[in-house]
Design an enzyme around this catalytic site. Sequence first.
Site: not given
Length: 512
Positions: A229, A55, A368, A171, A173, A82-83
């Site tokens: 979608d 964050g 998505k 991070h 990710e 992280c945060y």
Amino acid sequence: MDLEKILILDFGGQYSKLIARRTRECGVFSEILSYTSSPERIREKGFKAIILSGGPSSVYEENAPKCDKGIFEMGLPVLGICYGAQLMANTLGGYVAGSGSPEYGSTNVEVDKSSILFSSSNIGNVTETWMSHVDYIKDLPAGFRVTAKTSSCPVAAMEDAGKMLYAVQFHPEVTNTVNGMDIIKSFLFDVCKFKGDWKMSSFIDDAVAKIKEKAGDGKALCALSGGVDSSVAALLVQKAIGDRLTCVFVDHGLLRKNEGDEVEAIFSKFGLNLIRVNAGERFLAKLKDVEDPEQKRKIIGSEFIAVFEEEAKKLGNIDYLVQGTIYPDVIESGAGSSAMIKSHHNVGGLPEHMDFKGLIEPLRELFKDEVRRVGLDLGLPENLVMRQPFPGPGLGVRIIGKITAEKVAILQDADAIFRQEIAAAGLDKEISQYFAALTDMRSVGVMGDFRTYHYTVGLRAVITSDFMTAEWARIPHEVLAKTSNRIVNEVQGINRVVYDITTKPPATVEWL
Ligand code: XMP
């Protein structure tokens, strides 16, 4: 069998959705909730583990987002990123200092291989990670040990393995962290003991079962646009309730060349109960002499609703409305002090006041790219599933000035040529969005022995990951040359082609 899932507690980090996607890629279903979620709510929802996202804040800021301390006492494994790592340290009695040496970008981290997080044989003693922080953990909370460090960050990772509390300053990710997925997998499988058996294919079976249960023997209605979608949502509902689903495809006449027929052909193959309403003339009449872009959007949006409502009325007795709402539309945002839930507003979106028993939104939990995978699994053609975004108001926002049937036809032809040439050059997967826009400007040209006074068409092609900012695509000159040549030769009414070389911002992707 209960679905095993992990919670991503969101502190407003730019990568929260990415963390959620990464765990899903590992076969572990994830949900994102605001940092304000209480331990009771987390328990009620049945999460087996928690990841604290990054964050933008500093734990010492007055309004820094902080989670309930009880979250660390639930006996669930927690990974702070992280945060989230700093918050874990700060909450549990460690010390986070500001203004040390900030680290941004690729950073080598020395890891302690005895930590379960770094135990993968793919990870060496030093591994490249992605850092983005100013504050750093200076002192550990009681019971923790340091498991990674860099030359300027004394605690790049820490853990209290007995309590299953883990934290990394970098991070894992993002792909720049070379062993990021190894670390995430170690947390999910070695620490949390997830089975990792969540799959898109099980998603389809589950979704169909849920729709059956909700819809009972009721009837449903879906506004099909030909976009991925609504198409995937419609097919899932059809799988569940068959002919009790009716789809209405409002063709506003502002679709790309042949698109209406293509959409109809695809869905008739699936035996979908489809009503196509050719409302082109009606839309053009409403748009007559309108030049203002926002006015065009409003007219197209409200006319869409009017047409859809008329069709619904003709059908009568519909219980449920099907919508293609996807996960990014409903995620609770961690930013700000109160959780905000975004509502789904497709342009040409649907009437809120219509009288239905309820909504069926089978894609509410999917990203998505996951919707696309389901679409392919359901047998939708790749060109529909992978298609570039197309605005709800269609060519209505690609024609500058007054919209006429003649201009629509000119633009459809020019746009089709551009798309063909981009595909022929093999650039269609690289370029995020590409299309032609018709200007309201005419200029002089010469064709054979004749002077022409025709329109100028603009070509737009952008590369972007989120459509918030965009770079113009460096299309090879030969591709532009061929496109231009074909357009001026094949499209009656255009004698000049320009290529848009503006970034967003300051320009937008669309010209209107
Ligand atoms: P802009 O032009 O705002 O476009 O840079 C960003 C993305 O949004 C799409 N777009 C729209 N989509 N209704 C939509 O459904 C609209 O009114 C609309 N306007 C822009 C645009 O195509 C691009 O992908």
